[in-house]
Design a protein around this motif. Structure first.
Motif, PDB file in Angstrom:
ATOM      1  N   SER A  50      38.391  49.157  44.318  1.00 29.42           N
ATOM      2  CA  SER A  50      38.190  49.398  42.890  1.00 29.42           C
ATOM      3  C   SER A  50      39.034  48.465  42.028  1.00 29.42           C
ATOM      4  O   SER A  50      38.606  48.033  40.956  1.00 29.42           O
ATOM      5  CB  SER A  50      38.498  50.865  42.548  1.00 29.42           C
ATOM      6  N   GLN A  51      40.240  48.145  42.472  1.00 32.19           N
ATOM      7  CA  GLN A  51      41.093  47.242  41.720  1.00 32.19           C
ATOM      8  C   GLN A  51      40.505  45.832  41.689  1.00 32.19           C
ATOM      9  O   GLN A  51      40.570  45.133  40.671  1.00 32.19           O
ATOM     10  CB  GLN A  51      42.504  47.206  42.324  1.00 32.19           C
ATOM     11  N   SER A  52      39.908  45.424  42.787  1.00 32.60           N
ATOM     12  CA  SER A  52      39.274  44.117  42.851  1.00 32.60           C
ATOM     13  C   SER A  52      38.060  44.054  41.923  1.00 32.60           C
ATOM     14  O   SER A  52      37.807  43.026  41.272  1.00 32.60           O
ATOM     15  CB  SER A  52      38.859  43.805  44.290  1.00 32.60           C
ATOM     16  N   LEU A  53      37.307  45.151  41.831  1.00 30.22           N
ATOM     17  CA  LEU A  53      36.176  45.201  40.896  1.00 30.22           C
ATOM     18  C   LEU A  53      36.660  45.148  39.451  1.00 30.22           C
ATOM     19  O   LEU A  53      36.010  44.547  38.596  1.00 30.22           O
ATOM     20  CB  LEU A  53      35.350  46.466  41.142  1.00 30.22           C
ATOM     21  N   LEU A  54      37.802  45.753  39.168  1.00 30.71           N
ATOM     22  CA  LEU A  54      38.382  45.681  37.832  1.00 30.71           C
ATOM     23  C   LEU A  54      38.772  44.240  37.501  1.00 30.71           C
ATOM     24  O   LEU A  54      38.549  43.763  36.379  1.00 30.71           O
ATOM     25  CB  LEU A  54      39.592  46.598  37.735  1.00 30.71           C
ATOM     26  N   GLN A  55      39.321  43.544  38.469  1.00 32.59           N
ATOM     27  CA  GLN A  55      39.676  42.142  38.268  1.00 32.59           C
ATOM     28  C   GLN A  55      38.426  41.295  38.036  1.00 32.59           C
ATOM     29  O   GLN A  55      38.446  40.336  37.249  1.00 32.59           O
ATOM     30  CB  GLN A  55      40.457  41.621  39.472  1.00 32.59           C
ATOM     31  N   LEU A  56      37.329  41.651  38.699  1.00 33.89           N
ATOM     32  CA  LEU A  56      36.067  40.962  38.467  1.00 33.89           C
ATOM     33  C   LEU A  56      35.633  41.108  37.013  1.00 33.89           C
ATOM     34  O   LEU A  56      35.193  40.140  36.375  1.00 33.89           O
ATOM     35  CB  LEU A  56      34.989  41.508  39.400  1.00 33.89           C
ATOM     36  N   LYS A  57      35.754  42.305  36.478  1.00 30.29           N
ATOM     37  CA  LYS A  57      35.390  42.526  35.076  1.00 30.29           C
ATOM     38  C   LYS A  57      36.222  41.638  34.153  1.00 30.29           C
ATOM     39  O   LYS A  57      35.696  41.069  33.186  1.00 30.29           O
ATOM     40  CB  LYS A  57      35.591  44.002  34.711  1.00 30.29           C
ATOM     41  N   ASN A  58      37.504  41.511  34.448  1.00 27.82           N
ATOM     42  CA  ASN A  58      38.368  40.664  33.619  1.00 27.82           C
ATOM     43  C   ASN A  58      37.927  39.207  33.682  1.00 27.82           C
ATOM     44  O   ASN A  58      37.950  38.495  32.663  1.00 27.82           O
ATOM     45  CB  ASN A  58      39.826  40.790  34.074  1.00 27.82           C
ATOM     46  N   LYS A  59      37.522  38.753  34.866  1.00 21.67           N
ATOM     47  CA  LYS A  59      37.077  37.369  35.015  1.00 21.67           C
ATOM     48  C   LYS A  59      35.785  37.120  34.244  1.00 21.67           C
ATOM     49  O   LYS A  59      35.626  36.079  33.594  1.00 21.67           O
ATOM     50  CB  LYS A  59      36.893  37.044  36.503  1.00 21.67           C
ATOM     51  N   ILE A  60      34.854  38.070  34.309  1.00 27.38           N
ATOM     52  CA  ILE A  60      33.596  37.906  33.574  1.00 27.38           C
ATOM     53  C   ILE A  60      33.856  37.881  32.073  1.00 27.38           C
ATOM     54  O   ILE A  60      33.261  37.073  31.338  1.00 27.38           O
ATOM     55  CB  ILE A  60      32.605  39.039  33.926  1.00 27.38           C
ATOM     56  N   SER A  61      34.735  38.752  31.616  1.00 23.94           N
ATOM     57  CA  SER A  61      35.017  38.829  30.176  1.00 23.94           C
ATOM     58  C   SER A  61      35.634  37.549  29.637  1.00 23.94           C
ATOM     59  O   SER A  61      35.533  37.261  28.441  1.00 23.94           O
ATOM     60  CB  SER A  61      35.934  40.016  29.874  1.00 23.94           C
ATOM     61  N   ASN A  62      36.252  36.754  30.511  1.00 20.75           N
ATOM     62  CA  ASN A  62      36.873  35.499  30.095  1.00 20.75           C
ATOM     63  C   ASN A  62      35.911  34.313  30.132  1.00 20.75           C
ATOM     64  O   ASN A  62      36.300  33.191  29.795  1.00 20.75           O
ATOM     65  CB  ASN A  62      38.093  35.186  30.967  1.00 20.75           C
TER      66      ASN A  62
END
Length: 234
Positions: A50-62
């Motif tokens: 789940s933490q890795s998926l959260l990091q994915l969201k941050n990457k997409i948002s950037n």
């Protein structure tokens, strides 16, 4: 299609799809996501974390580009501890949970993670690799209990999601894909049971799947489609 494309799963099929998309779709910024890869544009991702998926969201948002395509190419048929069951007495709860984690739960949680980035004014495609053995109606041989059931669960998750997204994102399309039997690590232990003309290279399978994705539209959302474009019964 112009924008950001994510291919999740850095195995044989996922890497080949990312390579082919980056070469053929010049307006797409293709990023391969997985545990490790030497692909030119790569984001580390553990789809079961789940933490890795959260990091994915941050990457997409950037990213300045809008998300237009997500291809889930993850899956697990066997591992050091996991083997497809030939009969009922081979069932093991720990192995069943492992199969459902990667083959059913993680793909739909990936969809949950990227949902906020779906553009409402542009076409968007989410394609997830399933398997014909996940079809209940097509099951003629039995066995492989956990893998079959996990792929069936993935199909049900995404069929339900296709109905929800039709209301919320009218330009979104969800497709479940059966790639055939592909010459990758996932299927290699079982090649002796596959006729030579039914064993596809990852290059051929990638082209089959990309062509299907290109031809899908919101009117076709929620379909379960084989490599030859035929529809598979649920």
């Amino acid at each position: 299609m112009k924008g950001l494309a994510l291919v999740v799963g850095a195995g044989g099929i996922g890497t080949q799809i990312a390579k082919d998309l980056s070469e053929s779709e010049k307006d797409l910024e293709v990023v391969l996501c997985g545990r490790k890869s030497e692909f030119n544009s790569f984001w580390e991702l553990d789809i079961e974390d789940s933490q890795s998926l959260l990091q994915l969201k941050n990457k997409i948002s950037n990213q300045p580009s809008k998300l237009r395509l997500v291809v889930n190419a993850t899956g697990r048929l066997h591992s050091d501890s996991l083997q497809p069951e030939k009969r009922l007495q081979h069932l093991d709860k720990k192995n069943m949970i492992e199969s459902f984690s990667i083959n059913a739960f993680s793909p739909i949680l990936l969809a949950k993670a990227i949902e906020e980035f779906i553009p409402k004014d542009l076409d968007f495609n989410f394609a997830s690799i399933s398997a014909r053995v996940g079809s209940i109606g097509d099951n003629q041989t039995g066995g492989w209990y956990s893998y079959r059931a996990a792929k069936s669960a993935q199909n049900q998750f995404f069929k339900s999601l296709s109905i929800e997204w039709t209301r919320r994102f009218p330009k979104a399309t969800i497709t479940l894909l059966h790639p055939g039997t592909v010459d990758t690590d996932l299927s290699r232990p079982f090649h002796k049971f596959v006729p030579e003309h039914k064993l596809f290279s990852k290059e051929k399978s990638s082209q089959f799947l990309i062509n299907i994705i290109k031809n899908q539209s919101p009117e076709c959302t929620g379909k379960f489609i084989a490599w030859d474009s035929s529809e598979i019964p649920w």
